[in-house]
Design an enzyme around this catalytic site. Structure first.
Site, short mmCIF file in Angstrom:
data_model
loop_
_atom_site.label_atom_id
_atom_site.label_comp_id
_atom_site.label_asym_id
_atom_site.label_seq_id
_atom_site.Cartn_x
_atom_site.Cartn_y
_atom_site.Cartn_z
N GLU A 65 31.29 104.22 62.27
CA GLU A 65 30.12 103.96 61.44
C GLU A 65 30.51 103.06 60.26
OE1 GLU A 65 26.82 106.53 58.85
OE2 GLU A 65 28.76 107.41 59.37
N LYS B 29 19.85 103.70 62.69
CA LYS B 29 19.84 105.15 62.49
C LYS B 29 18.46 105.62 62.04
CE LYS B 29 22.47 108.80 60.11
NZ LYS B 29 23.55 109.09 59.15
N CYS C 6 26.53 109.44 63.22
CA CYS C 6 27.00 110.46 62.29
C CYS C 6 26.16 111.74 62.35
CB CYS C 6 27.05 109.87 60.87
SG CYS C 6 27.97 110.87 59.68
#
Length: 449
Positions: A214, A273, A325
């Site tokens: 990430e 995301k 994540c």
């Protein structure tokens, strides 16, 4: 009722503090947020998550007052599944550290998550604890018989064998870049060179899938062709690079994204995301909290823009899902069910959390692999970087705080699991039905009285 609520809430506080202590470490990287505030955050978050323990056990007490220990165990299990489901959705949800994680080192038990999910497995755990408690209190032999029966039936349940890996080579890179260095001005070029050096092609010329963590690239990647070409200069002709990076939107907003690049630096597909971290990627109630001196833990004052949600990226006959994540901790919300991927990529930045948080994060990724029957490729800057098979076992893993590269073969997906088809409907439905029946019986008794 007061005793039941107090005992379960205090127990939940203890569980929270013992398992969320790593959160305080994140406050040491933001000058605007004093480190001591991290321990207050741990205490407040523990107090909040303890409310769900109180809800579960208080609900069970309310519908089984003066009933047997075995009845309380059944209804505590049902209440716990309802409360845990709520914990995963209220205030954007925080389903961190599901109780089911304790079974990952007992694979025969953990595989039950493929049918009833982590939610159902957590409920079974509470049920077993309640039955054992009833046995120790000498209620009768029935709890003991029930406990033995459940364990025997679980162990007798047929297990699926491990699916053989594919022949597709993968390389997962861990740069060992600390959070204190990651956003330091002038460090971006050196960090990129480190990832490129670790990516350098092995002796085999077989096309690879290469995975970086990430935000491995901390600049907007979609608007900088030169940066993309520099990043992919370490690739062979047919390699593909999956990298976390900053992206931009049409309105000049910023996104936390994964880009898939070919060897020429062209963007093949992109994922933004969707489930952003409160206080990490955006400041909730910013008009109020900003005036009180609160800020995001990530440097900068611009909140990230959320993407549209789970989707499958179709690249050169590959179907890849992405959960960046924090997104991997949300059960039944990590893939597009209409277009099932063949594997999940979970780039993460666990450098925030010292010891404890990264290990817990990896455990939750393993639960998702079992639930969905999908392998997960997990890339982090400092650990825990791992290749997880569809049964939750770890095929390869890099030591924490060590720069390196995992060279392996992409694991194969299993057949769709019952959980991937039904999600939380089975455990949540069972919990609601059990509590509803008990509640109706109690109302009927009160009415007769």
């Amino acid at each position: 009722m007061r005793l039941a609520l107090a005992a379960s809430w205090w127990f939940g506080v203890g569980v929270g503090i013992a398992s969320l202590f790593w959160l305080a470490h994140a406050f040491s990287f933001q000058d605007a947020m004093p480190p001591w505030l991290g321990w207050i955050a741990v205490a407040l978050l523990s107090a909040y998550t303890a409310l769900y323990w109180a809800l579960a056990l208080g609900l069970a007490h309310a519908v089984t007052r003066k009933a047997s220990g075995i009845s309380f165990a059944v209804h505590a299990s049902a209440g716990f599944m309802i409360a845990e489901w709520l914990r995963g959705i209220v205030l954007t949800g925080f389903p961190w550290n599901p109780l089911a994680s304790i079974w990952l080192d007992a694979p025969h038990v953990a595989q039950g998550a493929a049918v009833i999910g982590g939610l159902g497995l957590s409920g079974v755990t509470i049920l077993l604890c309640g039955l054992i408690a009833a046995v120790t209190r000498g209620d009768s032999l029935r709890p003991l018989i029930a406990t033995i029966g459940i364990i025997t039936a679980w162990l007798a349940f047929p297990q699926k064998g491990t699916v053989a890996d594919t022949s597709i080579p993968i390389s997962v890179v861990q740069g060992n870049i600390s959070q204190s260095d990651k956003w330091r001005p002038g460090e971006a070029d050196a960090q990129l060179m480190k990832y490129m050096a670790l990516t350098k092609a092995p002796l085999s010329n077989a096309p690879r899938l290469i995975f970086w963590p990430e935000a491995a690239i901390t600049e907007p990647l979609d608007i900088d062709l030169a940066l993309r070409r520099q990043a992919t200069s370490a690739l062979s002709a047919q390699d593909l690079l999956f990298t976390g990076a900053i992206g931009t939107t049409e309105n000049k907003g910023l996104t936390n994204s994964v880009f898939v690049l070919d060897a020429d630096g062209a963007i093949l597909v992109r994922y933004d995301k969707a489930h952003l971290v409160p206080f990490g990627e955006y400041l909730p109630f910013s008009n109020i909290l900003g005036r009180l001196g609160m800020s995001r833990l990530v440097p900068g004052n611009t909140d990230f823009i959320a993407g549209p949600g789970p989707r499958t990226l179709n690249i050169r006959k590959l179907r890849a899902g992405v959960s960046i994540c924090y997104e991997i901790i949300f059960p039944a919300a990590v893939i597009d069910p209409e277009n099932r991927p063949a594997f999940l990529f979970n780039p993460s930045n666990d450098a925030w959390f010292g010891f404890g948080g990264p290990q817990q994060h990896l455990a939750q990724a393993r639960l998702r692999a079992i639930e969905e029957g999908l392998p997960i490729i997990r890339a982090t800057p400092t650990g825990e970087t791992a290749v997880i098979r569809s049964d939750g076992s770890i095929a390869a893993r890099l030591p924490a705080h060590q720069a390196g590269r995992l060279d392996a073969f992409l694991p194969s997906p299993a057949d769709p699991t019952q959980y991937s088809l039904w999600g939380n409907a089975i455990p949540l439905g069972a919990g609601i039905i059990v509590i509803a029946i008990a509640g109706l019986r109690r109302l009927r008794r009160n009415h007769r009285a």
